[in-house]
Motif scaffolding. Structure first.
Motif, mmCIF file in Angstrom:
data_model
loop_
_atom_site.group_PDB
_atom_site.id
_atom_site.type_symbol
_atom_site.label_atom_id
_atom_site.label_comp_id
_atom_site.label_asym_id
_atom_site.label_seq_id
_atom_site.Cartn_x
_atom_site.Cartn_y
_atom_site.Cartn_z
ATOM 1 N N ASN A 144 0.812 -1.217 0.000
ATOM 2 C CA ASN A 144 0.000 0.000 0.000
ATOM 3 C C ASN A 144 0.843 1.264 0.000
ATOM 4 N N LYS A 147 4.078 1.621 -4.653
ATOM 5 C CA LYS A 147 3.529 0.852 -5.770
ATOM 6 C C LYS A 147 4.639 0.659 -6.796
ATOM 7 N N ASP A 323 6.708 1.837 -13.778
ATOM 8 C CA ASP A 323 6.117 2.135 -12.454
ATOM 9 C C ASP A 323 5.385 3.470 -12.495
ATOM 10 N N LEU A 326 1.900 2.723 -13.460
ATOM 11 C CA LEU A 326 1.225 2.006 -12.370
ATOM 12 C C LEU A 326 0.842 2.975 -11.244
ATOM 13 N N LEU A 327 1.790 3.846 -10.913
ATOM 14 C CA LEU A 327 1.533 4.830 -9.860
ATOM 15 C C LEU A 327 0.473 5.834 -10.299
ATOM 16 N N LYS A 329 -1.987 5.424 -12.322
ATOM 17 C CA LYS A 329 -3.303 4.786 -12.242
ATOM 18 C C LYS A 329 -3.758 4.698 -10.783
ATOM 19 N N HIS A 330 -2.807 4.360 -9.925
ATOM 20 C CA HIS A 330 -3.138 4.254 -8.495
ATOM 21 C C HIS A 330 -3.615 5.602 -7.944
ATOM 22 N N ASP A 333 -7.137 6.319 -9.240
ATOM 23 C CA ASP A 333 -8.136 5.487 -8.545
ATOM 24 C C ASP A 333 -8.384 5.997 -7.125
ATOM 25 N N GLU A 334 -7.291 6.321 -6.461
ATOM 26 C CA GLU A 334 -7.394 6.790 -5.073
ATOM 27 C C GLU A 334 -8.195 8.090 -5.012
ATOM 28 N N LYS A 343 -14.558 5.622 -11.681
ATOM 29 C CA LYS A 343 -13.152 5.373 -12.042
ATOM 30 C C LYS A 343 -12.866 5.882 -13.460
ATOM 31 N N LYS A 367 1.501 12.610 -8.238
ATOM 32 C CA LYS A 367 0.201 12.551 -7.557
ATOM 33 C C LYS A 367 -0.588 13.846 -7.831
#
Lengths: 448, 118
Positions: A144, A147, A323, A326-327, A329-330, A333-334, A343, A367
């Protein structure tokens, strides 16, 4: 929620019934009554929330019963209700772990009522704390916090795993925004010290005159304005973890004091004489290359070796390949979850744009970018146009830009470095081997 | 004199405050007139057997109930018995006190039975 079980142990059936009546006035309490110590102990397996215990029972003394309860579960509060007005009896019972001692008189029922109320509030708060601790623990599970599938990140997971299993000091290095504080939290919350405090201090954020008292605490009257005793971060952390962020910014004389504390494992508060044991585990982080700082004479070599312990290097985002996606997308989503919006996906072109950027602010910057892109996108897909770099000047692909003059390139390079090193002019001047006055001058002339 | 005779030996106001309703009050009074005589019998038996430690313990057990029923006339006496040492210096005095406790409590039981038709 489990019922709040109150066991009343009272050999006088009349007085016991009276207590039961009174306590049962609160519909949340479930009361059971016992007239002998033996009968009560047979039912102790039911694990009551609190026990009201008469000191004089026909078959056992209150002290014997109290000891048995404490052997069974030391956490159950036992209120002694007694006709004995003997202070020494009360002292013995309180020393043995009784929650309180009430003499039977007209106020007993009110005292019990208040004690039960306080105990219940305390139990509920403790439960809440347990739940919150568990949630924090979950939040900082490896998967968590960081990522990524890149080999670099997998290596970091294995290092964190090693750090959790031992008490070794861990030094975390990496550029700003790579998540050094998150790694520190992950180590703490997954280690046996998780039940103790996690205390973090950013050395660079504390004025140099205050850092000593922040770390080691101070006694009342130690300096002007010290009206009370103040505990330092080492003491606050207790048996937990103390995270010293930006350790590379610490001044030399403070480094010497820190080294002494780490070697002796004890400290003295400012203005005090009493030695305080240091039991906290130490984690440190820096965005500087400490080995270089040692060579330059800015950081003590002995402290460097004392703090090095297990080094964990967090690579910058630009070196982590896929990565980034991947990050990204995370973070999308968050953000969607937190704001209750459907989403969203990231288009191919947007992904390509994300991969082509250098991220001087690392994951923190990504972010912020992805949150803004999520807000800006109208449909369920984040397009290339929704993504704007936090600072367009931050691209380090200077040479790929349209042709420019040497002066123009100079400006771009300096801007890039200023962004990368958080506008630390001295640092940038050193990195580029130019005078800091050059940068100041360019800033003054609005050239940057 | 007539007024003195009609004055109750007990006062149920505190008990009413706790139990609140008639049903609860009846239950508590029933428990009192069932359990307290048993303890009183034990106390008498222990006194006869000169088991003074147990006499004190019996008095201790009854003390809180007597207070709760506000039998004010026995407030000090029951405490005197409760605080007995193992060696009793003045058995005659103790005998007198126990006798008064018996008389008063018997009266209390009778009056309660009458009041609550038990």
């Amino acid at each position: 929620m489990n019922p709040f079980k109150v066991f009343v142990v009272e050999d006088d059936p009349f007085y016991g019934e009276m207590l039961k009546y009174h306590i049962s006035l609160n519909p949340d309490y479930v009361v059971e009554k016992f007239e002998t110590g033996k009968d009560f102990l047979h039912n102790l397996y039911k694990n009551p929330s609190v026990i009201s215990l008469d000191y004089s029972l026909p078959d056992m003394s209150g002290l014997e019963v109290l000891k048995k309860v404490k052997e069974f579960n030391p956490e159950i509060p036992v209120i002694i209700v007694s006709g004995q007005e003997d202070v020494s009896t009360a002292v013995i019972l309180l020393k043995e772990g009784a929650y309180d001692y009430f003499v039977k008189d007209d106020d007993t029922k009110d005292r019990i009522w208040n004690a039960l109320k306080n105990i219940r509030e305390k139990v509920e708060l403790e439960k809440e704390i347990d739940v919150l601790k568990e949630e924090i623990g979950k939040k900082y599970k490896f998967g968590n916090i960081i990522k990524g599938n890149s080999p670099e990140i997998k290596n970091i997971f294995s290092l964190i795993d090693k750090a959790i299993g031992t008490n070794i000091t861990v030094s975390i290095a990496g550029e700003t925004g790579t998540g050094k504080d998150l790694v520190a939290k992950a180590i703490h919350y997954n280690s046996p010290r998780a039940k103790y405090p996690y205390v973090a201090i950013n050395v660079s954020a504390i004025p140099k005159d205050l850092i000593e008292s922040e770390l080691f605490g101070s006694e009342k009257g130690a300096y002007t304005g010290a009206f009370t005793r103040k505990l330092g971060k080492f003491e606050e952390a207790g048996k937990g973890t103390l995270f010293l962020d930006e350790i590379g910014e610490m001044e030399m004389n403070m480094q010497a004091k820190l080294l002494r504390v780490l070697q002796e494992r004890e400290l003295t508060r400012i203005g005090g004489h009493q030695l305080v044991k240091v039991e906290a585990r130490i984690l440190v982080a820096t965005n500087r290359n400490l080995a270089e700082e040692v060579q330059k004479g800015n950081f003590r070599q002995d402290l460097y070796y004392r703090l090095l312990g297990l080094p964990i290097y967090l690579p910058p985002l630009r070196d982590r390949g896929n990565d980034i996606l991947l990050l990204a997308k995370h973070f999308v989503d968050e953000f969607c979850d937190e704001n209750g919006i459907p989403k969203k996906t990231i288009s191919q072109h947007a992904q390509e744009k994300l991969l082509g950027y250098s991220y001087p602010g690392n994951a923190r910057e990504l972010k912020a970018m992805m949150e803004l892109a999520t807000v800006m996108s109208n449909g369920t897909v984040i397009e290339e146009t929704n993504i704007s770099y936090s600072s367009p000047n931050r691209s380090n692909d200077f040479m790929l830009d349209a042709e420019d003059t040497l002066v123009g390139y100079n400006r771009k390079i300096i801007r890039y470095y200023l962004d990368k090193y958080d506008k630390n002019i001295i640092n940038v001047a050193k990195k580029l081997d130019i005078g800091k006055s050059t940068i100041y001058r360019m800033m003054k002339n609005n050239e940057l | 004199m007539k007024k003195m005779k009609t004055q109750k030996l007990y006062d149920l106001s505190q008990l009413i405050e706790i139990v609140g309703d008639e049903e609860g009050l009846l239950k508590m009074v029933t428990i009192f007139i069932e359990s307290t005589p048993r303890t009183l019998d034990e106390l008498n038996e222990n006194f006869r057997n000169k088991n003074f430690e147990m006499v004190a313990q019996n008095a201790h057990k009854m003390k809180a109930s007597i207070d709760m029923m506000r039998v004010v006339s026995l407030h000090d006496m029951i405490r005197k018995i409760d605080k007995l040492d193992k060696v009793i210096e003045n058995q005659a005095e103790l005998k007198d006190i126990i006798s008064i406790v018996n008389t008063k409590l018997t009266q209390v039981f009778a009056e309660l039975k009458k009041e609550f038709a038990l």
